[in-house]
Enzyme design. Structure first.
Site, PDB file in Angstrom:
ATOM      1  N   GLU A 111       0.829  -1.196   0.000  1.00  0.00           N
ATOM      2  CA  GLU A 111       0.000   0.000   0.000  1.00  0.00           C
ATOM      3  C   GLU A 111       0.868   1.253   0.000  1.00  0.00           C
ATOM      4  O   GLU A 111       2.028   1.212   0.387  1.00  0.00           O
ATOM      5  CB  GLU A 111      -0.885   0.039   1.264  1.00  0.00           C
ATOM      6  CG  GLU A 111      -1.705  -1.196   1.506  1.00  0.00           C
ATOM      7  CD  GLU A 111      -2.318  -1.196   2.898  1.00  0.00           C
ATOM      8  OE1 GLU A 111      -2.330  -0.126   3.537  1.00  0.00           O
ATOM      9  OE2 GLU A 111      -2.765  -2.254   3.343  1.00  0.00           O
ATOM     10  N   LYS A 113       2.068   4.717   1.615  1.00  0.00           N
ATOM     11  CA  LYS A 113       2.165   5.283   2.968  1.00  0.00           C
ATOM     12  C   LYS A 113       1.860   6.782   2.857  1.00  0.00           C
ATOM     13  O   LYS A 113       2.717   7.565   2.469  1.00  0.00           O
ATOM     14  CB  LYS A 113       3.552   5.057   3.572  1.00  0.00           C
ATOM     15  CG  LYS A 113       3.673   5.516   5.014  1.00  0.00           C
ATOM     16  CD  LYS A 113       5.045   5.164   5.580  1.00  0.00           C
ATOM     17  CE  LYS A 113       5.128   5.557   7.043  1.00  0.00           C
ATOM     18  NZ  LYS A 113       4.960   6.993   7.266  1.00  0.00           N
ATOM     19  N   ASP A 115       1.129  10.586   4.034  1.00  0.00           N
ATOM     20  CA  ASP A 115       1.792  11.407   5.049  1.00  0.00           C
ATOM     21  C   ASP A 115       0.799  12.421   5.603  1.00  0.00           C
ATOM     22  O   ASP A 115       0.737  13.569   5.173  1.00  0.00           O
ATOM     23  CB  ASP A 115       2.999  12.119   4.431  1.00  0.00           C
ATOM     24  CG  ASP A 115       3.922  12.676   5.484  1.00  0.00           C
ATOM     25  OD1 ASP A 115       3.817  12.248   6.642  1.00  0.00           O
ATOM     26  OD2 ASP A 115       4.748  13.535   5.154  1.00  0.00           O
ATOM     27  N   TYR A 265      -7.134   2.685   5.505  1.00  0.00           N
ATOM     28  CA  TYR A 265      -6.225   1.596   5.167  1.00  0.00           C
ATOM     29  C   TYR A 265      -6.255   0.389   6.104  1.00  0.00           C
ATOM     30  O   TYR A 265      -5.481  -0.541   5.928  1.00  0.00           O
ATOM     31  CB  TYR A 265      -4.799   2.116   5.081  1.00  0.00           C
ATOM     32  CG  TYR A 265      -4.306   2.863   6.317  1.00  0.00           C
ATOM     33  CD1 TYR A 265      -4.184   2.237   7.551  1.00  0.00           C
ATOM     34  CD2 TYR A 265      -3.943   4.208   6.221  1.00  0.00           C
ATOM     35  CE1 TYR A 265      -3.726   2.924   8.659  1.00  0.00           C
ATOM     36  CE2 TYR A 265      -3.486   4.898   7.335  1.00  0.00           C
ATOM     37  CZ  TYR A 265      -3.373   4.247   8.542  1.00  0.00           C
ATOM     38  OH  TYR A 265      -2.923   4.924   9.636  1.00  0.00           O
ATOM     39  N   LYS A 352      10.405   3.630   3.545  1.00  0.00           N
ATOM     40  CA  LYS A 352      10.309   5.069   3.298  1.00  0.00           C
ATOM     41  C   LYS A 352      11.200   5.457   2.122  1.00  0.00           C
ATOM     42  O   LYS A 352      12.363   5.050   2.040  1.00  0.00           O
ATOM     43  CB  LYS A 352      10.686   5.842   4.561  1.00  0.00           C
ATOM     44  CG  LYS A 352       9.807   5.480   5.765  1.00  0.00           C
ATOM     45  CD  LYS A 352       9.923   6.448   6.903  1.00  0.00           C
ATOM     46  CE  LYS A 352       9.111   7.686   6.670  1.00  0.00           C
ATOM     47  NZ  LYS A 352       9.053   8.568   7.859  1.00  0.00           N
ATOM     48  N   CYS A 446      20.846  42.485  15.167  1.00  0.00           N
ATOM     49  CA  CYS A 446      19.470  42.030  14.946  1.00  0.00           C
ATOM     50  C   CYS A 446      18.878  42.752  13.733  1.00  0.00           C
ATOM     51  O   CYS A 446      18.924  43.988  13.659  1.00  0.00           O
ATOM     52  CB  CYS A 446      18.623  42.309  16.184  1.00  0.00           C
ATOM     53  SG  CYS A 446      16.870  41.923  15.958  1.00  0.00           S
ATOM     54  N   CYS A 449      15.829  45.157  15.239  1.00  0.00           N
ATOM     55  CA  CYS A 449      16.011  46.289  16.152  1.00  0.00           C
ATOM     56  C   CYS A 449      17.447  46.814  16.202  1.00  0.00           C
ATOM     57  O   CYS A 449      17.717  47.821  16.866  1.00  0.00           O
ATOM     58  CB  CYS A 449      15.561  45.912  17.563  1.00  0.00           C
ATOM     59  SG  CYS A 449      16.606  44.685  18.372  1.00  0.00           S
ATOM     60  N   CYS A 464      19.125  37.739  19.726  1.00  0.00           N
ATOM     61  CA  CYS A 464      18.990  39.161  20.006  1.00  0.00           C
ATOM     62  C   CYS A 464      18.603  39.275  21.480  1.00  0.00           C
ATOM     63  O   CYS A 464      17.536  38.795  21.874  1.00  0.00           O
ATOM     64  CB  CYS A 464      17.906  39.793  19.125  1.00  0.00           C
ATOM     65  SG  CYS A 464      17.475  41.475  19.643  1.00  0.00           S
ATOM     66  N   CYS A 470      12.500  44.348  21.069  1.00  0.00           N
ATOM     67  CA  CYS A 470      12.570  43.855  19.690  1.00  0.00           C
ATOM     68  C   CYS A 470      11.172  43.407  19.261  1.00  0.00           C
ATOM     69  O   CYS A 470      10.601  42.485  19.863  1.00  0.00           O
ATOM     70  CB  CYS A 470      13.552  42.689  19.621  1.00  0.00           C
ATOM     71  SG  CYS A 470      13.809  42.036  17.959  1.00  0.00           S
TER      72      CYS A 470
END
Length: 708
Positions: A111, A113, A115, A265, A352, A446, A449, A464, A470
């Site tokens: 079958e 798989k 996700d 399934y 997989k 940053c 800021c 930061c 910020c």
């Protein structure tokens, strides 16, 4: 690096990846890479039993539980499948099945798989009565109201008086489907195509359960992310996260608008139509369920390989995300004979697919600032098609990651989406690097800021430190404050917070409690919604102290750490006055977290916010009831909970253990103090407990011990 050091390093890395995946929804590695690291750690821990640790990532059980939904115990536990990424592992599994069945012939159902989010649907007399998520495998969230909005899930199965005609028509479709090609055709002994004729009148059982995946189709996912991008909202990482977030919404109308889909399934029950898994699904298809057409029954290992190789390419044309193939022994009788390991069935395995990879040009690196001040670099690339979506950005994690690839602007980079996650750069084609290409230099200030960035000891990220000035951090901390697991002000959301911030209504979390209906009622047409927001903010004043500690958003202090701090110090004043040594005496509070707590409370702005919150009536100490329930009766003891209980739920027992100074652990080791055992305790756990000489307490014995 010796093996002991490697164990510690792997644990740290895997904890971080778990955090990014489950908490932030910002995974930085693919499923395959995560599994490889996990397998390496499992092997090393097996070689070094003296390093046993109940908090190791190998002992961790993932969960998608949400406290806002009623929790339901699964009639049949929803176990995960063992994963593999190569054909040799498939061959080993095939041989183990053959050995387990003592040479008896068997068939394998191959079958797709899918996700998505695992779901279990219960039908009684042909009507959908309950839909429950996987949760922790034992308990899940009841999401029936939301699932009923998914149009591919039948609410009522076909009436039996109409079955013959309907099923004959569907049977014609099934035959046409079978004729598409050999990969879909199932042959009988005479070599003729089998069809479901014999099952046309097969009635559905009085009660049964059917499992599958809730999915968000690629086209819906892309449309949704375009809308979120236009609204400057955070993008969903992948269709799985989008489907999960949608299904957990408190508004069924939102779920309906997201156009989720579902593929089923697996069928469970006492009166199933056939012994064959494949045959049961074909019957379910005729009852009105959406069953994958990518399903085939085979006998040989070569047929399994052919199926895998075919779908490794063809899956890219599917309308929904897939990440592999599932192989199941077809006979339910043989499945029962093969049984289960502690974590997965022996009769099934998931293969997989390797991550798809493409090459594209890196044009620019930009930087994002998160709630905690962590600065994340993002690669901006030429748009390219990858795993069903158009990709033009990819995470670069941190400065060390950039240096590891020696990235230059103009480089041609390889990008993957392992398991269909956020795109990630996995390599550079040095041969295509332009002569004038300049190396990527991580920023020093940053981007929001202008504050100089800092890097804390043991941390890979730059931060930061201007957490009170910020903008992304301010808004992020407010969003964290209102979250369900914090103050649970569900009448507010990120868009509203951003709007209030831009209007100047709020600059920190305490400002929320100054908001009144007139300020947010606009032209006067939103009185009802404005009142709901004000009421929601007021109701949060009853949230218990431990969640207030978590809601403050102290860097590195998570939900569990906040509970430890609240139960140890009992009130906010004691916590604010705590020194480094006292904080580190609490098990689970390390030096980095302790220093962060001290830094937070040494900042006058933060102390002022805490005092304002106290003045508004927020809970700044444990309640008398909570204090009365706490003790040190279980101090220093590590306890495993196993089985099904009559007096309290597993989660309630976990709370009781924590309130009495004990520690919940997920697996048995020589450090386990005792096992709290209910009905149907797993035989493997019982065997291990007996081998290690660990005490087993019944539910009544445990409660008596706590009462005494």
């Amino acid at each position: 690096m010796d093996e002991i050091q490697r164990i510690n390093q792997l644990r740290k890395e895997l904890h971080e990846h778990n955090y990014r995946y489950y908490v932030l929804n910002q995974p930085t590695i693919g499923d395959q890479e995560f599994d490889f690291l996990m397998h390496e750690l499992q092997d090393l821990e097996a070689r070094h039993p003296e390093m046993a640790d109940p908090n190791s990532p190998t002992q961790r059980v993932g969960s998608d539980l949400n406290a806002e939904f009623r929790q339901v115990e699964h009639k049949y536990p929803m176990l995960s499948l063992a994963n593999t990424y190569n054909e040799q592992d498939v061959a080993d599994w095939y041989e183990s099945v053959k050995k387990g069945l003592a040479g008896e012939d068997f068939e394998v159902c191959c079958e797709m798989k899918y996700d998505g989010l695992s779901i279990s649907l219960t039908y009684v007399d042909g009507k959908l009565t309950q839909a429950v998520t996987r949760g922790d495998g034992v308990h899940g969230d009841d999401v029936t109201a939301n699932v009923k909005t998914i149009r591919s899930i039948p609410l009522v199965l076909k009436q039996r008086s109409q079955e013959t005609g309907d099923r004959r028509q569907e049977n014609t479709h099934a035959i046409k489907k079978s004729l598409k090609g050999d990969l879909f055709a199932t042959s009988n002994d005479e070599g003729n195509l089998q069809t479901p004729d014999s099952r046309l009148l097969t009635p559905y059982p009085h009660e049964f359960e059917i499992r599958g995946e809730i999915l968000m189709p690629w086209n819906v996912f892309e449309r949704l992310n375009k809308e979120r991008e236009a609204a400057e909202e955070p993008l969903f990482a992948n269709p799985r996260n989008a489907a999960s977030g949608t299904l957990k919404s408190q508004k069924s109308s939102l779920v309906a608008s997201r156009q989720l889909d579902a593929y089923l399934y697996y069928l469970l029950g006492e009166e199933l139509p056939a012994d064959g898994h494949y045959e049961n699904l074909e019957a379910a298809r005729l009852w009105g369920f959406k069953i994958s057409e990518g399903m085939k029954k085979v006998k040989t290992l070569q047929e399994i390989y052919d199926f895998i190789n075919y779908w490794d390419k063809e899956r890219k044309n599917l309308p929904v995300a897939t990440d592999g193939i599932v192989l199941k022994v077809n006979s339910l009788r043989q499945q029962r004979s093969l049984g289960f390991t502690a974590k997965s069935p022996r009769w099934a395995i998931a293969y997989k697919f390797k991550a798809e990879r493409v090459c594209t040009r890196l044009n620019e690196v930009t930087y994002q600032v998160g709630r905690t001040g962590a600065v994340t670099p993002v690669a901006n690339m030429d748009p390219v098609q990858l795993a069903g979506t158009t990709v033009k950005r990819a995470t670069l994690n941190n400065e060390d990651f950039i240096r590891s690839f020696d990235l230059h602007i103009g480089d041609y980079v390889y990008v993957e989406k392992g398991g269909e996650i956020i795109p990630k750069i996995v390599g550079v084609d040095i041969d295509q690097r332009p002569i004038i290409a300049q190396p990527v230099q991580f920023i020093k200030r940053c981007p929001e800021c202008g504050t100089p960035l800092v890097r804390y000891e043991g941390e890979a990220a730059w931060y930061c430190p201007n957490d009170t000035g910020c903008p992304p951090q301010i808004k992020g901390r407010i969003e964290h404050f209102i979250a369900r697991k914090a103050m649970n002000i569900d009448s507010l959301g990120p868009e509203t917070i951003d709007d209030y911030y831009r209007q100047g209504l709020i600059h920190n979390i305490a400002d929320l409690y100054d908001i009144d209906v007139q300020q947010i009622n606009g032209d006067g047409s939103r009185t009802k919604s404005a009142q709901k927001i004000v009421n929601g903010i007021a109701a949060s004043k009853d949230v218990p102290f431990e969640r207030v500690v978590f809601a403050l958003g102290i860097r590195f202090v998570g939900e569990t750490s906040a509970k430890l701090l609240a139960r140890h110090f009992k009130n906010i004043d004691a916590l604010m006055a705590a020194g480094l040594e006292e904080l580190q005496e609490i098990e689970g509070i390390g030096e980095v977290m302790a220093k962060s707590i001290i830094t937070y409370f040494h900042d006058e702005k933060n102390r002022e916010i805490v005092e304002r919150l106290r003045g508004y009536g927020l809970q700044m100490e444990l309640s008398e009831a909570q204090t009365a329930q706490t003790s040190d009766k279980l101090a220093g003891q590590s306890i495993v909970i196993s089985g099904v209980f009559a007096h309290h739920s597993r989660d309630e027992y976990k709370t009781i253990i924590e309130q009495n100074g004990g520690k919940n652990v997920g697996s048995i080791s020589n450090k386990t103090s005792f096992i709290l055992a209910g009905e149907n305790m797993g035989p493997s756990k019982l065997q291990k407990a007996e081998k290690l000489g660990i005490r087993i307490l019944s539910e009544d014995e445990f409660l008596k011990m706590i009462e005494d």
